[in-house]
Motif scaffolding. Structure first.
Motif, short mmCIF file in Angstrom:
data_model
loop_
_atom_site.label_atom_id
_atom_site.label_comp_id
_atom_site.label_asym_id
_atom_site.label_seq_id
_atom_site.Cartn_x
_atom_site.Cartn_y
_atom_site.Cartn_z
N ASN A 199 -24.69 -27.97 -8.33
CA ASN A 199 -24.32 -27.86 -6.91
C ASN A 199 -24.23 -29.23 -6.25
O ASN A 199 -23.33 -29.50 -5.45
N THR A 206 -16.64 -32.89 -3.70
CA THR A 206 -15.93 -32.35 -2.53
C THR A 206 -15.99 -33.32 -1.35
O THR A 206 -14.98 -33.55 -0.66
N ASP A 334 -21.12 -13.70 -2.22
CA ASP A 334 -20.30 -14.27 -3.28
C ASP A 334 -20.87 -15.62 -3.72
O ASP A 334 -21.34 -16.41 -2.90
N LYS A 335 -20.80 -15.87 -5.02
CA LYS A 335 -21.31 -17.14 -5.57
C LYS A 335 -20.12 -18.07 -5.82
O LYS A 335 -19.11 -17.65 -6.43
N PRO A 336 -20.20 -19.34 -5.37
CA PRO A 336 -19.04 -20.23 -5.50
C PRO A 336 -18.70 -20.61 -6.93
O PRO A 336 -17.54 -20.83 -7.26
#
Length: 448
Positions: A199, A206, A334-336
Protein backbone atom coordinates in the motif's frame (compact mmCIF):
# COMPACT_ATOMS: atom_id res chain seq x y z
CA UNK A 1 -13.61 -53.45 34.18
CA UNK A 2 -14.28 -52.72 37.86
CA UNK A 3 -11.33 -51.47 39.93
CA UNK A 4 -10.07 -53.26 43.00
CA UNK A 5 -7.54 -50.61 44.01
CA UNK A 6 -8.00 -46.88 43.88
CA UNK A 7 -6.89 -43.69 45.57
CA UNK A 8 -4.74 -40.63 45.12
CA UNK A 9 -1.26 -39.45 46.04
CA UNK A 10 -0.73 -36.87 48.71
CA UNK A 11 0.98 -33.73 47.43
CA UNK A 12 4.78 -34.16 47.54
CA UNK A 13 7.00 -31.73 49.37
CA UNK A 14 8.25 -29.63 46.42
CA UNK A 15 4.73 -28.73 45.28
CA UNK A 16 3.80 -26.93 48.49
CA UNK A 17 5.56 -23.61 48.73
CA UNK A 18 6.93 -22.79 52.16
CA UNK A 19 5.63 -19.24 51.95
CA UNK A 20 2.39 -20.01 50.12
CA UNK A 21 -0.72 -19.06 52.04
CA UNK A 22 -3.17 -21.76 52.99
CA UNK A 23 -6.20 -21.73 50.64
CA UNK A 24 -9.39 -20.37 52.14
CA UNK A 25 -12.11 -22.84 52.99
CA UNK A 26 -14.28 -23.59 50.00
CA UNK A 27 -18.05 -23.76 50.11
CA UNK A 28 -17.58 -27.36 48.91
CA UNK A 29 -15.52 -28.41 51.97
CA UNK A 30 -18.45 -30.29 53.53
CA UNK A 31 -18.43 -32.67 50.57
CA UNK A 32 -14.80 -33.62 51.22
CA UNK A 33 -14.81 -34.10 54.98
CA UNK A 34 -15.29 -37.86 55.08
CA UNK A 35 -12.13 -39.91 55.44
CA UNK A 36 -13.06 -43.03 53.53
CA UNK A 37 -10.47 -42.80 50.74
CA UNK A 38 -7.80 -45.47 50.38
CA UNK A 39 -4.34 -44.83 48.98
CA UNK A 40 -2.21 -46.56 46.37
CA UNK A 41 1.29 -45.99 45.14
CA UNK A 42 1.74 -43.41 42.37
CA UNK A 43 1.67 -44.37 38.72
CA UNK A 44 5.26 -45.13 37.73
CA UNK A 45 4.83 -43.83 34.19
CA UNK A 46 4.02 -40.26 35.26
CA UNK A 47 6.50 -37.74 33.83
CA UNK A 48 6.09 -34.43 35.63
CA UNK A 49 7.22 -32.32 32.69
CA UNK A 50 4.61 -33.94 30.46
CA UNK A 51 1.73 -34.18 32.93
CA UNK A 52 1.81 -31.18 35.27
CA UNK A 53 -0.05 -28.20 33.88
CA UNK A 54 2.27 -25.49 35.19
CA UNK A 55 5.27 -27.21 33.57
CA UNK A 56 3.42 -27.83 30.30
CA UNK A 57 2.25 -24.22 29.89
CA UNK A 58 5.65 -22.88 30.96
CA UNK A 59 6.99 -24.03 27.57
CA UNK A 60 4.71 -21.42 25.98
CA UNK A 61 4.91 -18.67 28.59
CA UNK A 62 8.71 -18.50 28.49
CA UNK A 63 8.61 -17.32 24.86
CA UNK A 64 5.65 -15.01 25.38
CA UNK A 65 7.79 -12.94 27.75
CA UNK A 66 9.85 -11.72 24.79
CA UNK A 67 6.80 -9.71 23.72
CA UNK A 68 6.26 -8.27 27.19
CA UNK A 69 3.55 -10.78 28.06
CA UNK A 70 3.54 -12.50 31.44
CA UNK A 71 6.61 -10.86 33.10
CA UNK A 72 7.42 -13.66 35.55
CA UNK A 73 10.86 -15.00 36.53
CA UNK A 74 11.72 -18.69 37.04
CA UNK A 75 8.69 -19.66 34.95
CA UNK A 76 10.26 -23.04 34.05
CA UNK A 77 11.05 -24.01 37.67
CA UNK A 78 9.94 -27.51 38.68
CA UNK A 79 8.40 -26.11 41.88
CA UNK A 80 5.63 -23.50 41.40
CA UNK A 81 6.64 -21.97 44.71
CA UNK A 82 9.84 -20.79 43.00
CA UNK A 83 7.97 -18.51 40.57
CA UNK A 84 8.86 -14.87 41.21
CA UNK A 85 7.38 -11.57 40.10
CA UNK A 86 9.95 -8.77 40.22
CA UNK A 87 9.17 -5.12 39.57
CA UNK A 88 12.74 -4.69 38.33
CA UNK A 89 13.45 -7.34 35.70
CA UNK A 90 14.01 -7.43 31.91
CA UNK A 91 10.54 -8.89 31.42
CA UNK A 92 8.74 -6.13 33.29
CA UNK A 93 10.71 -3.59 31.23
CA UNK A 94 9.39 -5.17 28.03
CA UNK A 95 5.87 -5.09 29.45
CA UNK A 96 6.25 -1.44 30.40
CA UNK A 97 7.53 -0.57 26.93
CA UNK A 98 4.54 -2.28 25.35
CA UNK A 99 2.05 -0.63 27.71
CA UNK A 100 3.51 2.87 27.32
CA UNK A 101 3.71 2.45 23.54
CA UNK A 102 0.11 1.28 23.34
CA UNK A 103 -1.14 4.20 25.42
CA UNK A 104 0.94 6.60 23.32
CA UNK A 105 -0.47 5.35 19.99
CA UNK A 106 -4.00 5.32 21.40
CA UNK A 107 -3.66 8.91 22.65
CA UNK A 108 -2.24 10.06 19.29
CA UNK A 109 -5.11 8.33 17.46
CA UNK A 110 -7.67 10.04 19.69
CA UNK A 111 -6.03 13.44 19.07
CA UNK A 112 -6.28 12.79 15.32
CA UNK A 113 -9.95 11.76 15.59
CA UNK A 114 -10.68 14.93 17.51
CA UNK A 115 -9.21 16.88 14.61
CA UNK A 116 -10.61 15.06 11.57
CA UNK A 117 -13.76 13.43 12.94
CA UNK A 118 -14.94 9.88 13.69
CA UNK A 119 -16.26 7.23 11.36
CA UNK A 120 -16.89 3.50 11.70
CA UNK A 121 -13.45 2.62 10.35
CA UNK A 122 -10.96 5.05 11.89
CA UNK A 123 -12.26 4.50 15.42
CA UNK A 124 -10.83 0.97 15.26
CA UNK A 125 -7.24 2.18 15.80
CA UNK A 126 -7.66 3.62 19.32
CA UNK A 127 -9.96 0.73 20.28
CA UNK A 128 -7.40 -1.86 19.18
CA UNK A 129 -4.46 -0.29 20.99
CA UNK A 130 -6.57 0.53 24.05
CA UNK A 131 -7.96 -3.00 24.40
CA UNK A 132 -4.61 -4.69 23.78
CA UNK A 133 -2.94 -2.42 26.33
CA UNK A 134 -5.64 -3.44 28.81
CA UNK A 135 -4.88 -7.10 28.06
CA UNK A 136 -1.20 -6.39 28.72
CA UNK A 137 -2.06 -4.87 32.12
CA UNK A 138 -4.27 -7.85 32.96
CA UNK A 139 -1.40 -10.25 32.20
CA UNK A 140 0.83 -8.27 34.57
CA UNK A 141 -1.85 -8.70 37.23
CA UNK A 142 -2.10 -12.41 36.39
CA UNK A 143 1.69 -12.82 36.66
CA UNK A 144 1.53 -11.48 40.21
CA UNK A 145 -1.03 -14.12 41.19
CA UNK A 146 0.43 -16.96 39.13
CA UNK A 147 2.58 -18.55 41.85
CA UNK A 148 -0.28 -18.99 44.33
CA UNK A 149 -2.61 -20.06 41.53
CA UNK A 150 -0.25 -22.77 40.25
CA UNK A 151 0.46 -24.07 43.78
CA UNK A 152 -3.30 -24.43 44.21
CA UNK A 153 -3.65 -26.03 40.74
CA UNK A 154 -0.85 -28.52 41.47
CA UNK A 155 -2.59 -29.61 44.66
CA UNK A 156 -5.87 -30.22 42.84
CA UNK A 157 -4.38 -32.18 39.94
CA UNK A 158 -2.08 -34.30 42.13
CA UNK A 159 -4.85 -36.84 42.68
CA UNK A 160 -4.84 -37.64 38.94
CA UNK A 161 -1.23 -38.81 39.01
CA UNK A 162 -2.08 -42.03 40.84
CA UNK A 163 -3.08 -45.32 39.34
CA UNK A 164 -5.36 -46.17 37.64
CA UNK A 165 -5.55 -42.75 35.94
CA UNK A 166 -2.28 -43.03 34.02
CA UNK A 167 -0.57 -40.48 31.77
CA UNK A 168 -2.25 -38.24 29.16
CA UNK A 169 0.80 -36.22 27.98
CA UNK A 170 -0.74 -32.81 28.67
CA UNK A 171 2.41 -31.08 27.46
CA UNK A 172 1.95 -32.48 23.94
CA UNK A 173 -1.61 -31.13 23.84
CA UNK A 174 -0.45 -27.68 25.01
CA UNK A 175 2.51 -27.46 22.64
CA UNK A 176 0.50 -28.73 19.67
CA UNK A 177 -2.26 -26.20 20.20
CA UNK A 178 0.21 -23.35 20.75
CA UNK A 179 2.19 -24.18 17.60
CA UNK A 180 -0.96 -24.22 15.43
CA UNK A 181 -2.32 -20.90 16.75
CA UNK A 182 0.97 -18.99 16.89
CA UNK A 183 2.11 -20.22 13.46
CA UNK A 184 -1.16 -19.02 11.95
CA UNK A 185 -0.73 -15.68 13.76
CA UNK A 186 2.82 -15.33 12.42
CA UNK A 187 1.63 -15.94 8.87
CA UNK A 188 -1.11 -13.36 9.36
CA UNK A 189 1.33 -10.72 10.60
CA UNK A 190 3.79 -11.37 7.79
CA UNK A 191 0.99 -10.99 5.25
CA UNK A 192 -0.08 -7.78 7.01
CA UNK A 193 3.43 -6.32 6.71
CA UNK A 194 3.56 -7.26 3.01
CA UNK A 195 0.10 -5.79 2.50
CA UNK A 196 1.02 -2.55 4.26
CA UNK A 197 4.34 -2.23 2.39
CA UNK A 198 2.51 -2.72 -0.92
CA UNK A 199 0.00 0.00 0.00
CA UNK A 200 2.85 2.39 0.83
CA UNK A 201 4.55 1.54 -2.46
CA UNK A 202 1.38 2.15 -4.47
CA UNK A 203 0.78 5.46 -2.70
CA UNK A 204 4.34 6.56 -3.44
CA UNK A 205 3.79 5.80 -7.15
CA UNK A 206 0.40 7.50 -7.30
CA UNK A 207 1.53 10.63 -5.46
CA UNK A 208 5.02 10.59 -7.06
CA UNK A 209 6.87 10.90 -3.77
CA UNK A 210 10.60 11.54 -3.89
CA UNK A 211 11.52 8.59 -1.70
CA UNK A 212 15.03 9.15 -0.38
CA UNK A 213 14.31 7.30 2.87
CA UNK A 214 12.03 4.22 2.50
CA UNK A 215 11.95 3.57 6.27
CA UNK A 216 10.71 7.08 6.93
CA UNK A 217 8.05 6.74 4.24
CA UNK A 218 6.85 3.41 5.68
CA UNK A 219 6.89 4.67 9.26
CA UNK A 220 5.18 7.97 8.48
CA UNK A 221 2.34 6.37 6.51
CA UNK A 222 1.90 3.38 8.83
CA UNK A 223 1.89 5.45 12.03
CA UNK A 224 0.23 8.51 10.55
CA UNK A 225 -1.64 9.32 13.76
CA UNK A 226 1.59 9.53 15.74
CA UNK A 227 3.63 11.50 13.20
CA UNK A 228 0.88 14.05 12.80
CA UNK A 229 1.55 15.00 16.41
CA UNK A 230 5.31 14.48 16.86
CA UNK A 231 8.37 14.83 14.57
CA UNK A 232 9.68 11.76 12.78
CA UNK A 233 12.56 9.75 14.24
CA UNK A 234 14.00 6.36 13.28
CA UNK A 235 14.21 5.14 16.90
CA UNK A 236 10.60 6.09 17.50
CA UNK A 237 9.59 4.10 14.41
CA UNK A 238 11.46 1.05 15.73
CA UNK A 239 9.72 1.45 19.08
CA UNK A 240 6.31 1.76 17.45
CA UNK A 241 6.96 -1.33 15.35
CA UNK A 242 7.85 -3.33 18.48
CA UNK A 243 4.73 -2.03 20.24
CA UNK A 244 2.55 -3.03 17.30
CA UNK A 245 4.06 -6.53 17.16
CA UNK A 246 3.76 -6.94 20.93
CA UNK A 247 0.12 -5.84 21.12
CA UNK A 248 -0.85 -7.85 18.03
CA UNK A 249 0.77 -10.87 19.63
CA UNK A 250 -1.04 -10.39 22.93
CA UNK A 251 -4.40 -10.28 21.14
CA UNK A 252 -3.81 -13.75 19.74
CA UNK A 253 -2.01 -15.00 22.83
CA UNK A 254 -4.93 -14.12 25.10
CA UNK A 255 -7.20 -16.41 23.09
CA UNK A 256 -4.52 -19.11 23.16
CA UNK A 257 -4.01 -18.74 26.91
CA UNK A 258 -7.72 -19.25 27.57
CA UNK A 259 -7.67 -22.35 25.35
CA UNK A 260 -4.71 -23.80 27.28
CA UNK A 261 -6.23 -23.17 30.71
CA UNK A 262 -9.52 -24.73 29.61
CA UNK A 263 -7.66 -27.71 28.12
CA UNK A 264 -5.79 -28.30 31.39
CA UNK A 265 -9.09 -28.49 33.31
CA UNK A 266 -11.12 -30.38 30.68
CA UNK A 267 -8.45 -33.11 30.47
CA UNK A 268 -8.82 -33.81 34.19
CA UNK A 269 -12.59 -34.02 33.88
CA UNK A 270 -12.03 -36.37 30.95
CA UNK A 271 -9.82 -38.63 33.07
CA UNK A 272 -12.42 -38.68 35.83
CA UNK A 273 -15.26 -39.49 33.43
CA UNK A 274 -13.30 -42.28 31.81
CA UNK A 275 -12.70 -43.88 35.18
CA UNK A 276 -16.36 -43.53 36.21
CA UNK A 277 -17.51 -44.97 32.87
CA UNK A 278 -15.45 -48.11 33.45
CA UNK A 279 -16.91 -48.57 36.96
CA UNK A 280 -20.64 -48.16 36.47
CA UNK A 281 -21.25 -51.53 38.16
CA UNK A 282 -19.10 -50.68 41.17
CA UNK A 283 -21.16 -50.43 44.37
CA UNK A 284 -18.25 -49.62 46.68
CA UNK A 285 -19.00 -46.60 48.86
CA UNK A 286 -15.26 -45.96 49.25
CA UNK A 287 -14.82 -45.77 45.47
CA UNK A 288 -17.64 -43.28 44.99
CA UNK A 289 -16.36 -41.29 47.94
CA UNK A 290 -13.07 -40.95 46.10
CA UNK A 291 -14.81 -39.94 42.86
CA UNK A 292 -16.77 -37.32 44.78
CA UNK A 293 -13.54 -36.00 46.28
CA UNK A 294 -11.91 -35.71 42.87
CA UNK A 295 -14.94 -34.06 41.29
CA UNK A 296 -15.24 -31.48 44.05
CA UNK A 297 -11.52 -30.76 43.75
CA UNK A 298 -12.05 -29.92 40.08
CA UNK A 299 -15.06 -27.73 40.92
CA UNK A 300 -12.88 -25.77 43.33
CA UNK A 301 -10.20 -25.44 40.66
CA UNK A 302 -12.70 -24.03 38.14
CA UNK A 303 -14.00 -21.55 40.72
CA UNK A 304 -10.45 -20.36 41.47
CA UNK A 305 -9.72 -20.12 37.74
CA UNK A 306 -12.81 -17.99 37.14
CA UNK A 307 -11.74 -15.53 39.84
CA UNK A 308 -8.25 -15.12 38.41
CA UNK A 309 -8.78 -15.47 34.64
CA UNK A 310 -12.30 -13.97 34.50
CA UNK A 311 -11.26 -10.34 33.74
CA UNK A 312 -9.01 -11.60 30.94
CA UNK A 313 -11.88 -13.59 29.44
CA UNK A 314 -14.22 -10.58 29.44
CA UNK A 315 -11.66 -8.33 27.71
CA UNK A 316 -10.80 -11.05 25.19
CA UNK A 317 -14.42 -11.76 24.22
CA UNK A 318 -15.22 -8.03 23.96
CA UNK A 319 -12.20 -7.46 21.71
CA UNK A 320 -13.04 -10.40 19.46
CA UNK A 321 -16.71 -9.39 19.26
CA UNK A 322 -15.89 -5.84 18.16
CA UNK A 323 -13.42 -6.87 15.47
CA UNK A 324 -15.73 -9.57 14.16
CA UNK A 325 -18.34 -6.85 13.64
CA UNK A 326 -15.75 -4.51 12.08
CA UNK A 327 -14.39 -7.15 9.72
CA UNK A 328 -17.91 -8.10 8.68
CA UNK A 329 -18.44 -4.46 7.77
CA UNK A 330 -15.10 -4.43 5.92
CA UNK A 331 -16.30 -7.38 3.83
CA UNK A 332 -18.78 -5.01 2.16
CA UNK A 333 -16.02 -2.62 1.06
CA UNK A 334 -14.15 -2.95 -2.25
CA UNK A 335 -10.42 -3.64 -1.99
CA UNK A 336 -8.17 -1.62 -4.34
CA UNK A 337 -5.56 -4.38 -4.88
CA UNK A 338 -5.61 -8.17 -4.98
CA UNK A 339 -3.18 -8.44 -2.07
CA UNK A 340 -5.56 -6.37 0.07
CA UNK A 341 -8.33 -8.82 -0.73
CA UNK A 342 -6.23 -11.87 0.05
CA UNK A 343 -4.96 -10.39 3.31
CA UNK A 344 -8.48 -9.52 4.38
CA UNK A 345 -9.76 -13.04 3.62
CA UNK A 346 -6.99 -14.71 5.58
CA UNK A 347 -7.20 -12.28 8.51
CA UNK A 348 -10.99 -12.54 8.79
CA UNK A 349 -10.94 -16.33 8.51
CA UNK A 350 -8.22 -16.59 11.15
CA UNK A 351 -10.18 -14.32 13.50
CA UNK A 352 -13.35 -16.39 13.10
CA UNK A 353 -11.55 -19.70 13.58
CA UNK A 354 -9.49 -18.47 16.52
CA UNK A 355 -12.53 -17.08 18.33
CA UNK A 356 -14.56 -20.23 17.64
CA UNK A 357 -11.77 -22.55 18.81
CA UNK A 358 -11.32 -20.50 21.99
CA UNK A 359 -15.02 -20.77 22.83
CA UNK A 360 -15.11 -24.45 21.88
CA UNK A 361 -12.21 -25.36 24.17
CA UNK A 362 -13.61 -23.26 27.01
CA UNK A 363 -17.02 -24.93 26.58
CA UNK A 364 -15.33 -28.34 26.94
CA UNK A 365 -15.13 -27.73 30.69
CA UNK A 366 -18.91 -27.43 30.88
CA UNK A 367 -19.43 -30.42 28.57
CA UNK A 368 -17.16 -32.71 30.57
CA UNK A 369 -18.55 -31.67 33.94
CA UNK A 370 -22.12 -32.27 32.72
CA UNK A 371 -21.07 -35.67 31.35
CA UNK A 372 -20.10 -36.73 34.88
CA UNK A 373 -23.72 -36.29 35.95
CA UNK A 374 -24.96 -38.17 32.87
CA UNK A 375 -22.68 -41.11 33.71
CA UNK A 376 -23.83 -41.19 37.32
CA UNK A 377 -27.44 -41.24 36.13
CA UNK A 378 -26.72 -44.51 34.29
CA UNK A 379 -25.92 -46.40 37.49
CA UNK A 380 -28.58 -48.89 38.53
CA UNK A 381 -30.45 -48.35 41.79
CA UNK A 382 -29.02 -51.45 43.49
CA UNK A 383 -25.54 -49.90 43.35
CA UNK A 384 -26.61 -46.61 44.94
CA UNK A 385 -25.10 -45.47 48.25
CA UNK A 386 -24.69 -42.24 50.19
CA UNK A 387 -21.45 -41.20 48.48
CA UNK A 388 -22.89 -41.80 45.04
CA UNK A 389 -25.96 -39.72 45.90
CA UNK A 390 -23.75 -36.83 47.05
CA UNK A 391 -21.79 -37.04 43.77
CA UNK A 392 -25.06 -37.05 41.80
CA UNK A 393 -26.29 -33.93 43.58
CA UNK A 394 -22.93 -32.20 43.30
CA UNK A 395 -22.61 -32.88 39.57
CA UNK A 396 -26.18 -32.00 38.64
CA UNK A 397 -25.43 -28.34 37.85
CA UNK A 398 -22.08 -28.80 36.16
CA UNK A 399 -19.42 -26.10 36.21
CA UNK A 400 -18.25 -23.72 33.48
CA UNK A 401 -15.54 -21.23 32.63
CA UNK A 402 -17.05 -17.85 33.44
CA UNK A 403 -16.36 -14.19 32.75
CA UNK A 404 -16.58 -12.99 36.37
CA UNK A 405 -20.13 -14.31 36.59
CA UNK A 406 -21.44 -12.11 33.76
CA UNK A 407 -21.60 -15.03 31.33
CA UNK A 408 -20.58 -18.67 31.16
CA UNK A 409 -18.93 -20.45 28.25
CA UNK A 410 -21.09 -23.31 27.03
CA UNK A 411 -21.96 -24.61 23.57
CA UNK A 412 -25.00 -22.32 23.54
CA UNK A 413 -22.76 -19.26 23.53
CA UNK A 414 -22.20 -19.68 19.77
CA UNK A 415 -25.85 -18.90 19.06
CA UNK A 416 -25.83 -16.04 21.57
CA UNK A 417 -22.70 -14.58 20.03
CA UNK A 418 -24.06 -14.87 16.48
CA UNK A 419 -27.21 -13.01 17.49
CA UNK A 420 -25.20 -10.28 19.22
CA UNK A 421 -22.95 -9.84 16.18
CA UNK A 422 -25.98 -9.47 13.92
CA UNK A 423 -27.51 -6.84 16.23
CA UNK A 424 -24.36 -4.76 16.59
CA UNK A 425 -23.54 -5.14 12.90
CA UNK A 426 -26.78 -3.39 11.99
CA UNK A 427 -25.90 -0.54 14.35
CA UNK A 428 -22.38 -0.33 12.94
CA UNK A 429 -23.65 -0.29 9.34
CA UNK A 430 -26.00 2.56 10.14
CA UNK A 431 -23.17 4.51 11.78
CA UNK A 432 -20.95 3.78 8.77
CA UNK A 433 -23.52 5.19 6.34
CA UNK A 434 -24.11 8.31 8.43
CA UNK A 435 -20.38 9.02 8.89
CA UNK A 436 -19.24 8.26 5.35
CA UNK A 437 -16.65 10.82 4.18
CA UNK A 438 -15.95 12.01 7.73
CA UNK A 439 -12.48 11.58 9.23
CA UNK A 440 -10.54 11.08 6.00
CA UNK A 441 -7.09 12.62 5.66
CA UNK A 442 -6.08 14.59 2.59
CA UNK A 443 -4.40 12.35 -0.02
CA UNK A 444 -0.67 12.63 -0.79
CA UNK A 445 0.11 14.35 2.48
CA UNK A 446 3.60 12.86 2.91
CA UNK A 447 6.52 15.30 2.99
CA UNK A 448 10.06 13.90 2.78
Amino acid sequence: MIEVGFGFRMVPGPVRSSNATRPTRSRWHWLRKRGNVTFVRPAAEIDDRKERFYLAIASVLRWARLFGVFPLSNITATDPGAFRFHYFSPYIVLSALSIVGGLFIMAAALVRLNRVGINAMNIAEPIFFGMCTLLQLLFVRLAQAWRGFMVYWAEREEMFFARPYGAINLRRKVIGLAVCILTSALVEHVVYVINQAYNVYQESLTCQYNVSNPLKLYGTLTFGSVYQSVPYHHLLTMYLLYTTISLTFIWTFTDLFIMLVATGIACRFGQLNKRIDSNLQNGSEAFWGEMRTHFVGLIELVERTNRIVGPLLIASCANDMYFLCLQTLNALEDKPFDINDWYFRYSFTFLILRTSVKLWFAADVDENSVRTHKLVQKIRSEHYNDELEILRICSSGGVSISGMGFFTITRRIFLTMAGSILTYELVLMRFHRSSKGVGEDLPCGYID
